[in-house]
Design a protein around this motif. Structure first.
Motif, PDB file in Angstrom:
ATOM      1  N   ARG A  37       0.826  -1.193   0.000  1.00  0.00           N
ATOM      2  CA  ARG A  37       0.000   0.000   0.000  1.00  0.00           C
ATOM      3  C   ARG A  37       0.867   1.251   0.000  1.00  0.00           C
ATOM      4  O   ARG A  37       2.052   1.199   0.342  1.00  0.00           O
ATOM      5  N   ILE A  41       3.741   0.499  -3.298  1.00  0.00           N
ATOM      6  CA  ILE A  41       3.121  -0.103  -4.483  1.00  0.00           C
ATOM      7  C   ILE A  41       4.115  -0.174  -5.643  1.00  0.00           C
ATOM      8  O   ILE A  41       4.203  -1.188  -6.335  1.00  0.00           O
ATOM      9  N   THR A  66      -6.678  -3.115  -7.284  1.00  0.00           N
ATOM     10  CA  THR A  66      -6.340  -1.954  -6.464  1.00  0.00           C
ATOM     11  C   THR A  66      -7.508  -1.653  -5.533  1.00  0.00           C
ATOM     12  O   THR A  66      -8.626  -2.115  -5.757  1.00  0.00           O
ATOM     13  N   SER A  82      -3.905   4.074  -0.968  1.00  0.00           N
ATOM     14  CA  SER A  82      -4.192   3.097  -2.020  1.00  0.00           C
ATOM     15  C   SER A  82      -3.524   1.763  -1.700  1.00  0.00           C
ATOM     16  O   SER A  82      -2.471   1.714  -1.065  1.00  0.00           O
ATOM     17  N   MET A  84      -2.636  -2.321  -3.388  1.00  0.00           N
ATOM     18  CA  MET A  84      -2.572  -3.114  -4.610  1.00  0.00           C
ATOM     19  C   MET A  84      -2.206  -4.546  -4.282  1.00  0.00           C
ATOM     20  O   MET A  84      -1.414  -4.802  -3.374  1.00  0.00           O
TER      21      MET A  84
ATOM     22  N   SER B  42       2.919   4.373  -7.741  1.00  0.00           N
ATOM     23  CA  SER B  42       2.011   4.501  -6.588  1.00  0.00           C
ATOM     24  C   SER B  42       1.031   5.643  -6.804  1.00  0.00           C
ATOM     25  O   SER B  42      -0.151   5.547  -6.466  1.00  0.00           O
ATOM     26  N   VAL B  45      -1.831   4.782  -9.111  1.00  0.00           N
ATOM     27  CA  VAL B  45      -2.898   4.043  -8.426  1.00  0.00           C
ATOM     28  C   VAL B  45      -3.763   5.017  -7.623  1.00  0.00           C
ATOM     29  O   VAL B  45      -4.997   4.930  -7.642  1.00  0.00           O
ATOM     30  N   GLU B  49      -7.797   5.623  -8.105  1.00  0.00           N
ATOM     31  CA  GLU B  49      -8.697   5.448  -6.969  1.00  0.00           C
ATOM     32  C   GLU B  49      -9.481   6.725  -6.670  1.00  0.00           C
ATOM     33  O   GLU B  49     -10.672   6.678  -6.378  1.00  0.00           O
TER      34      GLU B  49
END
Lengths: 96, 96
Positions: A37, A41, A66, A82, A84, B42, B45, B49
């Motif tokens: 996270r 990631i 995700t 976030s 993954m 990262s 992502v 999100e």
């Protein structure tokens, strides 16, 4: 801490996690889940790429998902981070 | 610099890229590709999100792919860098 077949990627050098993934497959796992996270990631993607390109060419990426987790900040505020999960799967050997 | 329907995520704050993605959809795109490499992965992502959770709930992640690119280092050495592409797709409106 780790579930079976799961490698949590944190802030250590990628090779630590690469070895953890390879060990799981050598212990008979058919699938290994690489989870991370936040900033880790990017490292999780590095880990998956290194395992596949340098060590185990019979692996494929089965799935990448995700998500978002809500964390409690230091002052009681809420932070979204976030997440993954990369699922690596051993391909069945092909007959020639 | 950007291909049609593609947003390259770099080192700016995530909201810059979030707005770029939303703009593409508002201009009629059915799919938008969010691309990043290295540490920016990262952030890519995060962008996907944030777009989905805060702005456009009718989007789904169509696909996520990873890869490795070889870069030339400053001293002529070769560096491998991971890449990722997240494909966001507009879901067809559902009838009730």
């Amino acid at each position: 801490m780790a579930d079976d077949n799961t490698v949590f990627v944190g802030s250590k050098p990628p090779m630590n996690y690469v070895l953890a993934v390879i060990t799981q497959f050598h212990n008979g796992a058919k699938k290994v889940y690489i989870k991370a996270r936040g900033r880790a990631i990017s490292r999780a993607v590095d880990v998956a790429e290194i395992v596949r390109n340098k060590f185990m060419s019979d692996l494929k990426i089965d799935n990448i998902t995700t998500g978002t987790e809500e964390l409690q900040g230091e002052r009681g505020d809420k932070l979204n981070v976030s997440t993954m999960t990369i699922t690596l799967e051993k391909e069945s050997p092909k007959k020639k």
